[in-house]
Structures are given as C-alpha cells and as structure tokens.
Design an enzyme around this catalytic site. Structure first.
Site, PDB file in Angstrom:
ATOM      1  N   THR A  96     -73.890 -23.186 -33.757  1.00 20.99           N
ATOM      2  CA  THR A  96     -72.528 -23.285 -33.230  1.00 20.99           C
ATOM      3  C   THR A  96     -72.433 -22.381 -32.005  1.00 20.99           C
ATOM      4  OG1 THR A  96     -71.541 -21.409 -34.419  1.00 20.99           O
ATOM      5  CG2 THR A  96     -71.768 -23.484 -35.637  1.00 20.99           C
ATOM      6  N   CYS A  97     -71.243 -22.314 -31.403  1.00 19.28           N
ATOM      7  CA  CYS A  97     -71.095 -21.450 -30.226  1.00 19.28           C
ATOM      8  C   CYS A  97     -71.219 -19.979 -30.599  1.00 19.28           C
ATOM      9  CB  CYS A  97     -69.755 -21.712 -29.542  1.00 19.28           C
ATOM     10  SG  CYS A  97     -68.330 -21.483 -30.616  1.00 19.28           S
ATOM     11  N   GLU A 101     -61.544 -18.463 -40.997  1.00 19.05           N
ATOM     12  CA  GLU A 101     -61.339 -19.737 -40.280  1.00 19.05           C
ATOM     13  C   GLU A 101     -62.060 -20.867 -41.015  1.00 19.05           C
ATOM     14  OE1 GLU A 101     -63.610 -21.561 -38.373  1.00 19.05           O
ATOM     15  OE2 GLU A 101     -65.333 -20.246 -38.196  1.00 19.05           O
ATOM     16  N   GLY A 107     -52.476 -27.412 -21.246  1.00 22.71           N
ATOM     17  CA  GLY A 107     -53.746 -26.692 -21.272  1.00 22.71           C
ATOM     18  C   GLY A 107     -54.350 -26.633 -22.663  1.00 22.71           C
ATOM     19  N   THR A 110     -54.361 -24.259 -24.976  1.00 21.51           N
ATOM     20  CA  THR A 110     -53.497 -23.751 -26.043  1.00 21.51           C
ATOM     21  C   THR A 110     -52.535 -24.827 -26.520  1.00 21.51           C
ATOM     22  OG1 THR A 110     -53.626 -21.509 -25.161  1.00 21.51           O
ATOM     23  CG2 THR A 110     -51.825 -21.974 -26.685  1.00 21.51           C
TER      24      THR A 110
END
Length: 418
Positions: A49-50, A113, A190, A192
């Site tokens: 993953t990142c 998360e 954007g 967000t």
C-alpha cells in the site's frame, strides 16, 4: 517450516524508500510467481500500500529472514545497506500478531482505519489467484479476517471520526436523523469534498448539490454521486434548498455571507441549516453563527471532535490489542498441534517401514529353511535395537551435555517415569 514477516511502513521508512519497494500490479504478478517457484518459500502473500510493503510467508526449514530481505532488495534493485535500516522482522507468534494488528487498523497511520482490511483481503486474493498460498499461510489469513471482524464487532475502534471529511459527515448525521431526507450542498470539488461526498453517499444521502468555480471539476463528482452541479454565483439561488452545507475551497475570501444565509432562512421559514466550514481561510463568514436556526462549525470545531475521538479510539485499542493477543496465541496452539500430528504421522510411518523391512528379511530367512525360533529371536532383537537406538543416543547426549530437563522429558516420553 516457520512463519515470517518482513516489511517497511510509514514509521520505519521514508516515502522515497516506500515508493522504491512498492509493488505495482505488474510487479506483483512477477513477484508472486517468483515466491511460488522458490525452493525456500513454501507459501506467501505480498501486501503493498502507500504506507507499507510487507511479505508474509512460510519459509522452509533452515531459511532465515535474510533470504527474503535479499530477495526484496534484488527484486526492486535497492541496495541492501539502504533497505536494511528500515526493515522490521517478525517471526512465529510475533508474525501472526503483526498481521492481526495490521488488519484491525492497530498499526495504521490513522488508528483503527478500516480501509487496510480491504487491502489485506485483496493481497490475499491476489496471492491465491497466483497459487502462491497454501497450508498455514492460507489458514492464517482466514483466521485473521475473523479476528478483524471480531474486533470491529466487540470494540468501537472504527466508530469515531478521525478525519476532517468523516467528522463533517458524522456531525451531519448527529444533527439530522436521516441524511436520505436531507439536501446537502457541497462547495468545492477538491479531494476533501470528494471524500465528504463518498461518506455522505455511504450514509444514504440522496440529494447532493456540488458548487464549484469550474463546472468541469464538479462534473466528475456529479457523475460519481448523481449530484446536481451549479456555479459559485448560483449558490444564493440554491442555498434555501440545502439543509446541510459543507464547504472546502481555496478561496481567499468568504463565499457564503451572513446576508445570504439570512435570506435563505426566510425562504425556508427558518428550518434549521447546518454549516460546516472546513476551509482555511474560511469560506463562510463567522457572523453566520449569530443567526437563529443557523449552526456553524469551523475546522477548529471539527479538530476538537477529532482529538476527542482519537483518544476514544486509543481506549478501544486496548481491548482490540487484548483480542489480538488472545487470538494469536490460539493460532500458535493450532500450529503446534498440527506440527505434533505431522510428527506423530512421520514417526508411525518410519516405524512401519522399519517393521516391514525386518519382517521381509525374516520371511526370506524362513523361506530358505532357517530355524523359526532363531529367525523370530533375531527379528525381535533387531526390532528392539532399532526402536531404542534414537532415544538411547538422545539420552547419552543429554547426559553428556548436562541437559537435565531434556533427559527428564526423554525418560517421560519413553515411559521410564510412568
């Protein structure tokens, strides 16, 4: 066989290094094929993953973590001396526990998360698709998914908003009973606002309006979430329809003023309006909060909610860690019992092979006319000597080395202390 995890993540390595050892879909296919065909690795899963790159594998007897680390460095053409300082290694129960912590969000940049579990599931599915998993690793990941589900069920570790976008949506859900009956105006288009739109969509929001300086950028959101698109100058016209207004633009000046909101409230017959301003500088004039039936929250208000929720997640994480410790210990018990079964089977097979070999020789001796009594005596002597040979050597070696505990275990095993 032994379980092993080697990897780097957001706490151990820079973004630059994480990018160098990340696996693109093309690289992942090649890497899984190499793992599958390796003489040293029985089974493996690659999680990329990142924020992390990790290899979960079952290595064959005598293979160390260095083998897998060298493979990772060579595969990505990264010098070992650059990679090594950022590498972490977990073995056996520590490896099991690490996977469970990762899947439960306990090792994430944002504690608790939920997205990481989906990424772990995909990594496992990719490995299965390439026939790179079997046996213990397959069982481990299946158990891991059950543990992650248990943690989500028995704790509230993922129930408190810890991102601005999610906090804004949580606030909206708390104030309005049903988002499916509410109209939401999003100002901006954007990253967000895109996250906000996704959270609103997941919460059942059916009526969405996106206002943006350029319609092209807003159209992407509109198509994704079936939203209406308007320009910024059209906001006064559409504001009375909105129950919830969430704004995040890069405008240097406020977009929504007190007078605009006052007019909207009159047309709404003073039905309440929630304003969430997550822009810096502000998109909504602070004076809006002075109006009756207008409730304004700024990014600072959301941050206080987030800070509180982070502390709540830390409390929930204590119970989650206890579940992980319990489940990882149980999994190791399963591994040990499996190893015992394999050892017993191998011991029985070896003993049976020994019996058959001696029996065949005895049958040949009898067939050649040798004395049956002598043949049976020789058979029993040879069988006894073969059976006691290994325990005898082990006891002699233990006594020679002063290994009292080992000697006691051997005596108990062969029934001398019963």
């Amino acid at each position: 066989m032994s379980l092993l995890v080697i990897g780097i993540n957001h706490t151990s390595a820079s973004v630059d290094l994480r990018e160098k050892v990340a696996f693109s879909p093309e690289k992942l296919t090649k890497a899984l094929d190499e793992l599958k065909n390796s003489d040293a690795i029985q089974s493996g899963v690659i999680l990329s993953t990142c924020n992390r790159t990790e290899i979960y594998c079952e290595v064959k007897h005598g293979i160390s973590s260095g083998y897998v680390i060298n493979w990772l460095a060579e595969f990505h053409h990264v010098a070992l001396e650059i990679l090594m300082p950022s590498i972490y290694i977990h073995e056996e129960q520590a490896a099991v526990k690490h996977l469970m912590r990762v899947s439960c969000g306990l090792d994430s940049l944002v504690l608790g998360e939920p997205q990481i579990l989906g990424q772990v599931k995909k990594a496992f599915a990719d490995a299965r698709e390439h026939n790179a998993v079997e046996g213990t690793i397959e069982k481990l990941f299946q158990q891991d998914f059950s543990v992650a589900k248990r943690v989500r069920t028995e704790t509230n570790i993922g129930g408190n908003a810890v991102s601005v976008a999610y906090a804004a949506c949580t606030l909206a859900r708390q104030i309005f009973e049903s988002l499916s009956d509410s109209t939401v105006l999003l100002v901006g288009a954007g990253e967000t606002i895109e996250l906000v739109a996704k959270h609103l969509d997941d919460s059942g929001c059916k009526r969405l309006i996106v206002a943006n300086r350029t319609r092209e950028r807003a159209m992407g959101l509109a198509e994704q979430f079936n939203a209406e698109v308007i320009s910024l100058p059209e906001i006064p016209e559409h504001l009375p329809k909105a129950d919830i207004i969430i704004s995040s633009t890069a405008s240097p000046l406020p977009i929504i003023g007190k007078g605009m909101v006052e007019s909207a409230l009159k047309l709404r017959k003073h039905q309440p309006m929630l304003f969430v301003d997550i822009a810096v500088p502000r998109d909504i004039e602070g004076e809006v909060a002075e109006l009756n039936d207008a409730y304004l929250y700024s990014v600072d208000d959301l941050q206080s909610i987030i800070d509180h929720n982070i502390e709540q997640r830390k409390i929930e994480a204590i119970q989650a860690e206890a579940i992980v410790s319990e489940e990882s210990a149980e999994f190791m018990t399963w591994i040990r019992s499996r190893q015992a079964v394999n050892s017993i089977r191998q011991y029985r097979e070896n003993s049976e092979a020994m019996r058959i070999e001696l029996l065949q020789k005895s049958m040949q001796a009898l067939a050649s006319g040798q004395n049956p009594e002598k043949v049976l005596a020789e058979l029993s002597n040879k069988l006894t000597n073969k059976l006691i040979h290994a325990p005898t050597l082990a006891m002699q070696q233990a006594a020679k080395n002063g290994e009292t505990e080992k000697l006691t275990v051997i005596r108990t095993t062969i029934g001398l202390d019963n």
